[in-house]
Design a protein around this motif. Structure first.
Motif, PDB file in Angstrom:
ATOM      1  N   VAL A  33     -15.322 -26.061  38.453  1.00 33.83           N
ATOM      2  CA  VAL A  33     -14.884 -24.732  38.044  1.00 33.83           C
ATOM      3  C   VAL A  33     -15.644 -24.358  36.782  1.00 33.83           C
ATOM      4  CG1 VAL A  33     -12.930 -23.328  37.276  1.00 33.83           C
ATOM      5  CG2 VAL A  33     -12.582 -25.103  39.027  1.00 33.83           C
ATOM      6  N   PHE A  34     -16.306 -23.217  36.832  1.00 30.29           N
ATOM      7  CA  PHE A  34     -16.969 -22.675  35.651  1.00 30.29           C
ATOM      8  C   PHE A  34     -16.218 -21.424  35.229  1.00 30.29           C
ATOM      9  CE2 PHE A  34     -20.550 -25.132  37.297  1.00 30.29           C
ATOM     10  CZ  PHE A  34     -21.068 -25.679  36.136  1.00 30.29           C
ATOM     11  N   PHE A  35     -15.880 -21.356  33.956  1.00 33.78           N
ATOM     12  CA  PHE A  35     -15.204 -20.185  33.410  1.00 33.78           C
ATOM     13  C   PHE A  35     -16.245 -19.221  32.886  1.00 33.78           C
ATOM     14  CE2 PHE A  35     -12.291 -23.767  32.856  1.00 33.78           C
ATOM     15  CZ  PHE A  35     -11.249 -23.318  33.657  1.00 33.78           C
ATOM     16  N   ASN A  36     -16.121 -17.982  33.280  1.00 34.20           N
ATOM     17  CA  ASN A  36     -17.007 -16.931  32.800  1.00 34.20           C
ATOM     18  C   ASN A  36     -16.430 -16.432  31.477  1.00 34.20           C
ATOM     19  OD1 ASN A  36     -18.641 -14.753  32.326  1.00 34.20           O
ATOM     20  ND2 ASN A  36     -18.377 -13.830  34.344  1.00 34.20           N
TER      21      ASN A  36
ATOM     22  N   LEU B  77     -24.960 -23.919  36.576  1.00 37.88           N
ATOM     23  CA  LEU B  77     -24.531 -23.687  37.963  1.00 37.88           C
ATOM     24  C   LEU B  77     -25.518 -24.309  38.946  1.00 37.88           C
ATOM     25  CD1 LEU B  77     -23.444 -19.929  37.881  1.00 37.88           C
ATOM     26  CD2 LEU B  77     -21.958 -21.866  38.357  1.00 37.88           C
ATOM     27  N   ALA B  78     -26.786 -24.044  38.753  1.00 36.15           N
ATOM     28  CA  ALA B  78     -27.807 -24.586  39.656  1.00 36.15           C
ATOM     29  C   ALA B  78     -27.928 -26.094  39.495  1.00 36.15           C
ATOM     30  CB  ALA B  78     -29.160 -23.916  39.395  1.00 36.15           C
TER      31      ALA B  78
ATOM     32  N   ASN C 110     -17.414 -23.736  52.567  1.00 35.43           N
ATOM     33  CA  ASN C 110     -18.572 -24.460  52.043  1.00 35.43           C
ATOM     34  C   ASN C 110     -18.671 -24.428  50.522  1.00 35.43           C
ATOM     35  OD1 ASN C 110     -19.590 -25.149  54.650  1.00 35.43           O
ATOM     36  ND2 ASN C 110     -20.241 -23.024  54.846  1.00 35.43           N
ATOM     37  N   CYS C 111     -17.888 -23.600  49.868  1.00 39.78           N
ATOM     38  CA  CYS C 111     -17.990 -23.448  48.412  1.00 39.78           C
ATOM     39  C   CYS C 111     -17.607 -24.732  47.692  1.00 39.78           C
ATOM     40  CB  CYS C 111     -17.111 -22.298  47.930  1.00 39.78           C
ATOM     41  SG  CYS C 111     -17.716 -20.678  48.454  1.00 39.78           S
ATOM     42  N   THR C 112     -18.488 -25.146  46.789  1.00 38.93           N
ATOM     43  CA  THR C 112     -18.228 -26.324  45.965  1.00 38.93           C
ATOM     44  C   THR C 112     -17.966 -25.957  44.512  1.00 38.93           C
ATOM     45  OG1 THR C 112     -20.596 -26.620  45.601  1.00 38.93           O
ATOM     46  CG2 THR C 112     -19.606 -27.857  47.429  1.00 38.93           C
ATOM     47  N   THR C 113     -18.282 -24.722  44.154  1.00 37.76           N
ATOM     48  CA  THR C 113     -18.138 -24.249  42.782  1.00 37.76           C
ATOM     49  C   THR C 113     -17.327 -22.963  42.780  1.00 37.76           C
ATOM     50  OG1 THR C 113     -20.262 -25.200  42.146  1.00 37.76           O
ATOM     51  CG2 THR C 113     -19.398 -23.478  40.726  1.00 37.76           C
ATOM     52  N   LEU C 114     -16.432 -22.854  41.823  1.00 41.89           N
ATOM     53  CA  LEU C 114     -15.641 -21.647  41.626  1.00 41.89           C
ATOM     54  C   LEU C 114     -15.975 -21.086  40.256  1.00 41.89           C
ATOM     55  CD1 LEU C 114     -13.280 -19.676  42.248  1.00 41.89           C
ATOM     56  CD2 LEU C 114     -11.734 -21.445  41.353  1.00 41.89           C
ATOM     57  N   VAL C 115     -16.371 -19.814  40.199  1.00 38.96           N
ATOM     58  CA  VAL C 115     -16.597 -19.134  38.931  1.00 38.96           C
ATOM     59  C   VAL C 115     -15.400 -18.214  38.706  1.00 38.96           C
ATOM     60  CG1 VAL C 115     -18.051 -17.537  37.621  1.00 38.96           C
ATOM     61  CG2 VAL C 115     -19.110 -19.254  39.118  1.00 38.96           C
ATOM     62  N   LEU C 116     -14.737 -18.430  37.581  1.00 39.31           N
ATOM     63  CA  LEU C 116     -13.517 -17.693  37.255  1.00 39.31           C
ATOM     64  C   LEU C 116     -13.710 -16.777  36.068  1.00 39.31           C
ATOM     65  CD1 LEU C 116     -10.762 -20.454  37.473  1.00 39.31           C
ATOM     66  CD2 LEU C 116     -11.080 -18.504  39.011  1.00 39.31           C
TER      67      LEU C 116
ATOM     68  N   TRP D  62     -13.420 -15.682  41.659  1.00 36.18           N
ATOM     69  CA  TRP D  62     -12.027 -15.284  41.536  1.00 36.18           C
ATOM     70  C   TRP D  62     -11.766 -15.050  40.060  1.00 36.18           C
ATOM     71  CZ3 TRP D  62      -7.114 -18.448  43.212  1.00 36.18           C
ATOM     72  CH2 TRP D  62      -6.140 -17.561  43.725  1.00 36.18           C
ATOM     73  N   ASP D  63     -10.534 -14.728  39.749  1.00 37.14           N
ATOM     74  CA  ASP D  63     -10.109 -14.555  38.366  1.00 37.14           C
ATOM     75  C   ASP D  63      -8.885 -15.406  38.111  1.00 37.14           C
ATOM     76  OD1 ASP D  63     -11.914 -12.524  37.199  1.00 37.14           O
ATOM     77  OD2 ASP D  63     -11.169 -11.313  38.856  1.00 37.14           O
ATOM     78  N   VAL D  64      -8.697 -15.773  36.872  1.00 35.54           N
ATOM     79  CA  VAL D  64      -7.524 -16.557  36.503  1.00 35.54           C
ATOM     80  C   VAL D  64      -6.262 -15.740  36.775  1.00 35.54           C
ATOM     81  CG1 VAL D  64      -6.305 -17.709  34.619  1.00 35.54           C
ATOM     82  CG2 VAL D  64      -8.803 -17.883  34.785  1.00 35.54           C
ATOM     83  N   LEU D  65      -6.318 -14.462  36.452  1.00 34.48           N
ATOM     84  CA  LEU D  65      -5.128 -13.626  36.566  1.00 34.48           C
ATOM     85  C   LEU D  65      -5.080 -12.828  37.860  1.00 34.48           C
ATOM     86  CD1 LEU D  65      -4.851 -12.238  32.925  1.00 34.48           C
ATOM     87  CD2 LEU D  65      -3.801 -14.296  33.915  1.00 34.48           C
ATOM     88  N   ALA D  66      -3.891 -12.793  38.445  1.00 36.90           N
ATOM     89  CA  ALA D  66      -3.628 -11.944  39.598  1.00 36.90           C
ATOM     90  C   ALA D  66      -3.256 -10.548  39.144  1.00 36.90           C
ATOM     91  CB  ALA D  66      -2.492 -12.530  40.432  1.00 36.90           C
TER      92      ALA D  66
END
Length: 173
Positions: free
Chosen positions: A111-114, A165-166, A13-19, A74-78
């Protein structure tokens, strides 16, 4: 020392990813996204989505709150090498597999970058692979002020920008 990041927190269901870029030392020790008590991530997320009294003390409840608002983490880096927690100290970065992620979670549109470091790492390490594969072509991107305690912007100023985000989620309903 080689550091390993976390798997994504996501559901269909996720429409947004915060990285983020890579979890900090305390987060890695606690095995929690944004685990440093002075990191503003969870207070920002709860403030943006009207989380009442604020973030739960229970990590699983915080994750459920994010997912209930269709936010994947998630994060950009593994993996990378880094002494301490600062993004500037990252060496030998290895990006996560975003082609597989976007194929597994096709509802993600934004995608929103933190923070700026996450945006820059993604631009350099991920976008070229996405362009070659054709994955993620319709994604929209935004960069938010880092929730890290190292980013000395006042909470209220961060919150003004994190409200995006909202705003995005409201436009999806």
């Amino acid at each position: 020392m080689r550091l390993q990041g976390f798997p994504p927190v996501a559901d269909p269901n996720c429409t947004t990813l915060v990285l983020g870029s890579m979890p900090g030392a305390l987060s890695l020790t606690k095995l929690e996204y944004y685990g440093h008590p002075r990191n503003h991530f969870w207070p920002l997320l709860y403030a943006v989505f009207g989380g009442g009294a604020g973030p739960s003390d229970k990590y699983g409840e915080r994750l459920s709150f994010a997912l209930a608002h269709r936010i994947a983490l998630w994060d950009v880096l593994a993996a990378c090498e880094r002494a301490g927690s600062l993004d500037a100290a990252i060496r030998r970065p290895e990006a996560n597999d975003f082609v597989a992620f976007y194929n597994a979670y096709p509802a993600v549109e934004r995608v929103f970058f933190n923070g700026q470091a996450a945006a820059e790492l993604y631009r350099k390490r991920v976008l070229p692979l996405l362009q070659r594969s054709g994955a993620g072509g319709a994604l929209r991107y935004g960069t938010l002020p880092s929730s890290s305690p190292a980013r000395t912007m006042p909470f209220e100023a961060k919150l003004l920008e994190w409200r995006a985000l909202a705003d995005f989620q409201a436009s999806r309903q």
